[in-house]
Structures are given as structure tokens and as C-alpha cells.
Design an enzyme around this catalytic site. Structure first.
Site, PDB file in Angstrom:
ATOM      1  N   ASP A 194      -5.150 -11.774   0.017  1.00 15.15           N
ATOM      2  CA  ASP A 194      -5.800 -11.528  -0.987  1.00 15.15           C
ATOM      3  C   ASP A 194      -6.290 -12.511  -1.833  1.00 15.15           C
ATOM      4  OD1 ASP A 194      -5.291  -8.851   0.024  1.00 15.15           O
ATOM      5  OD2 ASP A 194      -3.831  -8.461  -1.748  1.00 15.15           O
ATOM      6  N   TYR A 204     -15.543  16.338  20.747  1.00 16.11           N
ATOM      7  CA  TYR A 204     -15.928  17.810  20.292  1.00 16.11           C
ATOM      8  C   TYR A 204     -15.077  18.723  20.898  1.00 16.11           C
ATOM      9  CZ  TYR A 204     -17.709  22.343  19.869  1.00 16.11           C
ATOM     10  OH  TYR A 204     -17.827  23.604  19.697  1.00 16.11           O
ATOM     11  N   CYS A 255       0.794  -0.999   0.218  1.00 20.78           N
ATOM     12  CA  CYS A 255       0.016  -0.005  -0.226  1.00 20.78           C
ATOM     13  C   CYS A 255       0.996   1.323  -0.130  1.00 20.78           C
ATOM     14  CB  CYS A 255      -0.975  -0.041   0.985  1.00 20.78           C
ATOM     15  SG  CYS A 255      -2.009  -1.434   1.404  1.00 20.78           S
ATOM     16  N   ASN A 269      -3.276  -9.208   7.329  1.00 24.02           N
ATOM     17  CA  ASN A 269      -2.561  -9.350   8.606  1.00 24.02           C
ATOM     18  C   ASN A 269      -3.501  -9.968   9.619  1.00 24.02           C
ATOM     19  OD1 ASN A 269       0.468  -7.929   8.786  1.00 24.02           O
ATOM     20  ND2 ASN A 269      -0.799  -6.619   7.489  1.00 24.02           N
TER      21      ASN A 269
END
Length: 457
Positions: free
Chosen positions: A288, A431, A46, A310
Site C-alpha cells: 500500500d 453456461y 480485509c 502479496n
């Protein structure tokens, strides 16, 4: 006498399985032999676009554990060695040393298949010409970087506008290339609904990346030297000094298929929750090359992500090591970016919800990453799907600037927990003006979805 674990594939799933099994069983209890046809192990595929683009300084930064690291932990990793046959009945695999050509059989008590995925290459003339590059592994990444350093022209064509295509477009732009993306779909990022994909398209245009949608490649054209010079569609030719393929992947299960192991509709191996190949007590598979259960639709799907690989490797290693673990499934969470635009999704798109036979409402809201009055507040678009009858959250897509992508994790947790959009509106999220409006954008979407569910009866 110790047992032997054989692992086919030296990246995320395979070496996670081997490492976890080694933690639980000593070399005297379990011998581990792993085969990897490439030069490298346990690396981040990736991260390749960010290495190509210069955000990551070197190839070695993408390697979590080298072959030497694994061998130091009593894992017999054999690189540049390809497994060519699996004999399930006799419990053995045949391998070939890619340097010497020597072949041998290796027996196993437990077998892990972690053969990954293979990139899709459009079956068109010239697709294998010099100057056309895939980016599946570190060798591919190095070959592309070497080619970019030798290429005199500065025109790049990327074929495909999924995660890899979009990320490679950014990488090439960062290297000073004039980038054209050819995309077969209606909009870039087909993992989003088209209305959200349009936001990505607009942002790419604003960055100077030319994106051509509904453009199927018909030929890769070459010059007198045999190198790529352009990419052709039915409508136009696009000059290119380098071509990068980002056309997706399929499970690499040719060995498994030849061995008679069960495959699903997407060509991936089928396993139980423990990642054991169905019908075979001592054969495991992860990464995969497998299909996984979608927890939202209840269907099997193929999702090629390192996070899943993983985790599945950890599950396999735990089970081989004598403990017990399961991988229950996925909700389809993924994030990406193109320059400063962040892209995220989890759960189902409209098309996927319809295919699953679900009746739903869909809402879209515009918000900001921070309180509107706080410096740096950036726009964000959130789309949310909810089941009409129950109000169950079905999916969320987010496109925006800083702070957009990781907000999808809130929706991913809600999907995993089976929450309704109404229940989501009461979530106690953090927040403060520098981080979020009083009503977080995900909660604003949940409120609107709740109203839509009520209105739909």
C-alpha cells in the site's frame, strides 16, 4: 559472508518478500531481519469487518503466519519495533523497541519498504475522542470489538462510504446496531459511477442502513464523560454511541520521504517493474505504500489491496533471491458486498476515462444471475465503457445479488488482454441454467457496447 535483507513492515508485501527470498536463499546466504511495530504479522486486514460482524469467529483465523511461524523459518521478525529512520547512503535503518524504548541501527545489503498505508482522519474537533475507531489493523479491530461489548447504546455512525465504510456498516448492522453512514460523495462507493452508486444506496436503505450523501463531517461531539455522543455536519447532528472511520487511506511514506526516496502524485513510492525503488539498486518497495501503473489509462495510481501487496512481495523476494520477476501493473479490480448485495468494478469509471483524455461510450444492461426460469435467479446491473474509435474495453461495473461480483473477473481478464468489446462477445463462457443465462450478463453488456461503438462511428 552472508548478505542481510532488512524488511520494514510485517504484513502482506513485507513478509511475502521475506518468505520468497528465504525459499530461494538459505540462512547461510541471506540473513533476513524484519521490523513490525504491531503485535501481529501476515494477517488479512480485509477480513476485519467480517470478524467485527461475526462472520469470522476469531482474530486468529485472519492470521496466515504468526511471528513465531516466520522465526521458525529463519526470518528474524521483531514485533513491537518501529523503524524511525532510513539512512540510504550508509545502508542502515534505525529502530526503536516500543516496549523498552531502546534504539539501535541495523545495516542492510538489501532493503524492502512495506510500510503500508495510513487511514485518513477528518481534521475536525473531537476526532480522537474515546468511542471513535479506525479499523486499519488487528489491534484496531480488537479495540472496536472490545468497545462494542462495553457500549450500552446501539447507535453507530460510520464516516465514509467506500469499501471499508460499507463493509463496517454491514458488520455493525449484524451486531444489532442502528447504523447511519455519512458520505462526502454524491453516492456511496465512489469507486463506481454515481448511477451505479445509487443502486448501492437503494440497497442499503432497504437493509435499514441510513445513508446520508454529500455530508461532510464538521465535528465529533462528546458528552460530559469525554466520550463521543454525536457526529455533526453542516446540516444536522447524528447521535452516536460508537463511530467508525472508513474514510480511505494514503501511502505511509513519511520515512521514505525523509530519506529522499522518489514519491509520486499520490504520495506513494515509485518503483520500476521489478519493484525496485527508482534510482536505487538495492532498495525495494511494495504494498500500500507504492504507486502502480494502471494498464488501462497508462497513468500511475494508488490502489491499496492485499492482492497487489502479496504479488509485489513475491516479485521482490524473487528478485532479492537471485531470480527475476516483474509486476506489470493493475486494471483496478475490486469487489465488495453489503449483506446480500454484491459490488464489483474493474478498469476505468467515466470520470477516470475523461481525465485520461479518452473518448468512450457507456452502456448499462439489466440481466439475471441465472436463467430467468431457474429458481433463485437474481437481478444484476452491468455497466460497461468502451473506447469510441477502437472498441477497446475500458471498464466494467456490476451491482447485483448472488453471482454478481466475481463476474467482473471476465472483464478484468479482457482488460489485461486489451480486448475489444466485440471480441468479448465471442468468449466461450460456461453456461448452465443454475449458473447463467444463455447470454451471460457481461456478454450482454459487451454486445450492447459493440452496437454503441458502431453507432458512434
Amino acid at each position: 559472508m552472508s548478505e542481510r535483507l532488512v524488511v520494514i513492515g510485517g504484513d502482506a508485501a513485507g513478509m511475502s518478500a521475506a518468505s520468497q527470498a528465504r525459499r530461494l536463499k538459505s540462512p547461510g546466504e541471506l540473513e533476513i531481519v524484519a521490523f513490525e511495530r504491531g503485535h501481529f504479522s501476515s494477517y488479512s486486514a480485509c477480513g476485519i469487518p467480517y470478524w467485527v460482524g461475526g462472520d469470522v469467529g476469531s482474530r486468529d483465523e485472519l492470521i496466515a503466519r504468526s511471528p513465531e511461524d516466520h522465526r521458525a523459518r529463519d526470518i528474524g521478525l521483531r514485533t513491537r519495533t518501529e523503524v524511525t529512520e532510513i539512512d540510504v547512503e550508509r545502508q542502515r535503518v534505525r529502530s526503536r523497541d516500543l516496549e523498552s524504548g531502546a534504539e539501535e541501527w541495523t545495516g542492510f545489503d538489501e532493503l524492502v519498504i512495506a510500510t503500508g498505508a495510513r487511514p485518513l482522519r477528518p481534521p475536525v474537533p473531537g476526532i480522537d475522542a474515546p468511542g471513535v475507531h479506525g479499523v486499519q489493523n488487528l489491534d484496531d479491530g480488537q479495540a472496536l470489538i472490545d468497545a462494542l461489548s462495553r457500549t450500552e447504546g446501539r447507535r453507530a455512525v460510520v464516516v465514509g462510504a467506500g469499501y471499508i465504510g460499507v463493509e463496517m456498516a454491514e458488520a455493525l448492522l449484524n451486531r444489532g446496531y442502528e447504523v447511519t453512514v455519512l458520505n462526502r460523495s454524491e453516492q456511496p462507493m465512489a469507486t463506481l459511477d454515481p448511477d451505479m452508486g445509487r443502486l448501492v444506496h437503494a440497497a442499503m436503505d432497504g437493509l435499514g442502513i441510513r445513508t446520508v450523501n454529500s455530508a461532510a463531517v464538521t465535528e465529533v461531539l462528546t458528552g460530559p464523560d469525554g466520550r463521543v455522543r454525536a457526529v455533526a455536519t453542516d446540516e444536522e447532528e447524528y447521535p452516536a454511541d460508537v463511530v467508525v472511520l472508513g474514510t480511505g487511506v494514503r501511502p505511509e511514506t513519511s520515512l521514505a520521504e525523509e530519506a529522499g526516496l522518489p514519491l509520486g502524485a499520490y504520495g506513494g513510492l515509485l518503483t520500476d517493474l521489478a519493484m525496485r525503488v527508482r534510482g536505487h539498486g538495492n532498495v525495494w518497495a511494495g504494498g500500500d505504500c507504492v504507486e502502480v501503473l494502471d494498464l488501462v489509462s497508462g497513468r500511475m495510481r494508488h490502489v491499496a489491496l492485499g492482492t497487489h501487496a502479496n504479488k509485489q512481495g513475491q516479485v521482490i523476494g524473487t528478485n532479492v533471491g537471485g531470480d527475476y520477476a516483474t509486476f506489470p501493473g493493475v486494471v483496478g479490480t475490486a469487489v465488495s458486498k453489503v449483506c446480500d448485495l454484491e459490488i464489483a468494478r474493474t478498469g476505468l469509471r467515466e470520470k477516470e476515462a475523461l481525465e485520461a483524455g479518452l473518448r468512450f461510450v457507456a452502456v448499462t444492461v439489466e440481466s439475471t444471475s441465472r436463467a430467468g426460469y431457474y429458481p433463485g435467479a437474481a437481478p444484476m446491473t452491468v455497466k460497461m465503457l468502451a473506447e469510441r474509435r477502437t472498441g477497446r474495453l475500458l471498464g466494467t461495473q456490476i451491482v447485483g445479488r448472488e453471482g454478481a461480483a466475481k463476474r467482473v473477473d471476465v472483464a478484468a481478464v479482457a482488460l489485461t488482454a486489451g480486448m475489444t468489446v466485440e471480441a468479448m462477445t465471442a468468449l466461450d463462457l460456461g453456461y448452465a441454467p443454475p449458473f447463467s443465462p444463455v447470454w451471460d450478463p457481461v456478454l450482454v453488456a459487451a454486445r450492447k457496447a459493440t452496437a454503441a461503438v458502431r453507432a458512434a462511428g
